[in-house]
Design an enzyme around this catalytic site. Structure first.
Site, mmCIF file in Angstrom:
data_model
loop_
_atom_site.group_PDB
_atom_site.id
_atom_site.type_symbol
_atom_site.label_atom_id
_atom_site.label_comp_id
_atom_site.label_asym_id
_atom_site.label_seq_id
_atom_site.Cartn_x
_atom_site.Cartn_y
_atom_site.Cartn_z
ATOM 1 N N ASP A 241 33.378 -13.648 2.400
ATOM 2 C CA ASP A 241 34.094 -13.583 1.120
ATOM 3 C C ASP A 241 33.574 -14.663 0.168
ATOM 4 O O ASP A 241 34.295 -15.611 -0.175
ATOM 5 C CB ASP A 241 35.598 -13.779 1.420
ATOM 6 C CG ASP A 241 36.465 -13.630 0.195
ATOM 7 O OD1 ASP A 241 35.994 -13.091 -0.821
ATOM 8 O OD2 ASP A 241 37.631 -14.064 0.260
ATOM 9 N N HIS B 220 34.016 -17.978 4.570
ATOM 10 C CA HIS B 220 34.412 -18.662 3.327
ATOM 11 C C HIS B 220 35.941 -18.681 3.305
ATOM 12 O O HIS B 220 36.580 -17.801 2.724
ATOM 13 C CB HIS B 220 33.907 -17.913 2.100
ATOM 14 C CG HIS B 220 32.426 -17.746 1.995
ATOM 15 N ND1 HIS B 220 31.715 -16.872 2.773
ATOM 16 C CD2 HIS B 220 31.526 -18.348 1.167
ATOM 17 C CE1 HIS B 220 30.437 -16.950 2.434
ATOM 18 N NE2 HIS B 220 30.293 -17.824 1.459
ATOM 19 N N SER C 16 43.103 -15.488 3.475
ATOM 20 C CA SER C 16 42.599 -14.754 4.646
ATOM 21 C C SER C 16 42.910 -15.457 5.976
ATOM 22 O O SER C 16 43.268 -14.773 6.957
ATOM 23 C CB SER C 16 41.098 -14.472 4.504
ATOM 24 O OG SER C 16 40.383 -15.631 4.145
ATOM 25 N N HIS D 244 42.947 -8.326 1.410
ATOM 26 C CA HIS D 244 43.846 -8.787 2.467
ATOM 27 C C HIS D 244 44.629 -7.639 3.094
ATOM 28 O O HIS D 244 44.984 -7.702 4.278
ATOM 29 C CB HIS D 244 44.779 -9.877 1.925
ATOM 30 C CG HIS D 244 44.052 -11.129 1.540
ATOM 31 N ND1 HIS D 244 44.459 -11.978 0.559
ATOM 32 C CD2 HIS D 244 42.888 -11.657 2.034
ATOM 33 C CE1 HIS D 244 43.601 -13.000 0.456
ATOM 34 N NE2 HIS D 244 42.643 -12.810 1.339
ATOM 35 N N GLU E 298 34.799 -23.517 5.836
ATOM 36 C CA GLU E 298 34.949 -23.791 4.391
ATOM 37 C C GLU E 298 34.118 -25.014 4.056
ATOM 38 O O GLU E 298 34.249 -26.051 4.708
ATOM 39 C CB GLU E 298 36.429 -23.995 4.050
ATOM 40 C CG GLU E 298 36.713 -24.551 2.667
ATOM 41 C CD GLU E 298 36.180 -23.691 1.532
ATOM 42 O OE1 GLU E 298 36.411 -22.471 1.507
ATOM 43 O OE2 GLU E 298 35.498 -24.255 0.651
#
Ligand code: SAM
Length: 276
Positions: free
Chosen positions: A164, A41, A100, A18, A118
Site C-alpha cells: 500500500d 507500508h 490496515s 480495508h 513502516e
C-alpha cells in the site's frame, strides 16, 4: 517522505481497501492452519478521526462516516470490515479508524502472526506503541521493497501481503513490479493485495501489464472504483490488484464495488472487475 496517512485515514480509498482486506483475511481464517499477514507500508495502525490532521481534510466524511451511516444496508461482504470498526469504538460511533494493521488484528487468531513494516520514523514509533501489547504483531522499519522480498515466504506458508505505497515518488510502480518479480518466485502460494491511486493522467496500465506478464503469475484480478470522473482534479478513484486471492473472494468483490458505487460514489464515477 512527505505522505502521512493520518490526513487520509477513513477516506473512500481506505473503505474499499480495508473492506477487501478484512474479507480476504476472514477467508484465510476459515481454515485451521495459521496464516501470516505482512504489511509492507503499515502507517500507524489506529487513527483518531477527531485529530487535527483528519479534521483538516475531512476525507473520512465521504468515506467511512458515510459508510457508517448506511452500514445496516451494506451487503454481507462488508461484515468483517464493519466489525473491525465496531471493535475499537463505543457503540454506534466511528471516531476511531482501523488502519490496515488494526483491520488485520481484528482477524488474527491465537496462532496467526502479522509483520507490519513502516519506514517513516514518527509513524513507525506510533505503530510500535500501538502494537506493543500484542505478541502476534512484529514491527519492522525497512524499505518496503527490501521488506517485501526478505519477508517471504513466511514459515506458515499461508498468508497475505498488503502492498500500500503512498505513490509520492515516480519510481514506486517500477519498484513495486521489480519487488513482485523477486517475491513471487519465492512465495507463489501467497496472496498479494496491491493498492493504487487513480487520477487524471495516472499511468497504472503499463505497470499492471508488467505485473500481468510476470512468469507463472497465479490467478490475478484487477478491481477499480472511481467515485468521480477521471477528468476532475485530485484523487478520482482507486484500484486493487489481487494476486492469488484467497478462495472464495472474487464473487464478493463485485458486490462490494456495486454497493460502493451506488452508495458512496457518483454518476460520473465507474467500477470494474477484470481478470489480469
Ligand atoms: N497501509 C496503511 C493502512 O491501510 O492503514 C496505510 C499506508 S500509507 C498509504 C503508506 C505508508 O507507507 C506511509 O505511512 C509511509 O510513511 C510509508 N512509506 C512510504 N515509503 C515507504 C517505504 N519505502 N518503505 C516503507 N514504508 C514507506
Amino acid at each position: 517522505m512527505n505522505y502521512r496517512h493520518l490526513f487520509h485515514a477513513g477516506n473512500r480509498a481506505d473503505v474499499m481497501k480495508h473492506a477487501v482486506l478484512a474479507l480476504a483475511l476472514t477467508r484465510l481464517a476459515a481454515k485451521d492452519k495459521p496464516f501470516r499477514f505482512i504489511d509492507t507500508h503499515g502507517g500507524i495502525g489506529l487513527y483518531d478521526l477527531q485529530a487535527d490532521a483528519a479534521r483538516k481534510t475531512l476525507e473520512a466524511e465521504g468515506g467511512v462516516k458515510a459508510l457508517w451511516r448506511h452500514r445496516h444496508e451494506a451487503p454481507e461482504a462488508f461484515a468483517p470490515y464493519l466489525s473491525a470498526i465496531a471493535g475499537i469504538n463505543a457503540a454506534d460511533d466511528c471516531r476511531y479508524y482501523p488502519g490496515s494493521p488494526a483491520v488485520a488484528l481484528s482477524q488474527l487468531r491465537a496462532a496467526d502472526k502479522a509483520i507490519i513494516n513502516e519506514l517513516h520514523p514518527d509513524d513507525a514509533h506510533s505503530l510500535a506503541s500501538w502494537a506493543r501489547h500484542d505478541k502476534r504483531l512484529k514491527i519492522t522499519r525497512q524499505d518496503a521493497w527490501a521488506a517485501l522480498v526478505s519477508l517471504v515466504p513466511p514459515p506458515e506458508k499461508r498468508g497475505l501481503v498488503l502492498i500500500d505505497p503512498p505513490f509520492e515518488k515516480t519510481t514506486e510502480w517500477n519498484d513495486l513490479v521489480t519487488a513482485m518479480e523477486k517475491a513471487l518466485p519465492r512465495w507463489n502460494g501467497g496472496s498479494y493485495l496491491i493498492w493504487y491511486p487513480i487520477k487524471m493522467n495516472s499511468s497504472e496500465d503499463q505497470a499492471i501489464a508488467a505485473l500481468g506478464a510476470i512468469p507463472k503469475l497465479p490467478e490475478s484480478w484487477r478491481m477499480e472504483w472511481c467515485w468521480q470522473s477521471q477528468n476532475e482534479p485530485g484523487l478520482s478513484g482507486n484500484g486493487l490488484v489481487l494476486v492469488n486471492p484467497p478462495y472464495p473472494l472474487v464473487d464478493s468483490l463485485q458486490k462490494i464495488l456495486t454497493w460502493l458505487h451506488d452508495t458512496l460514489g457518483s454518476q460520473t464515477g465507474r467500477i470494474s472487475l477484470n481478470r489480469l
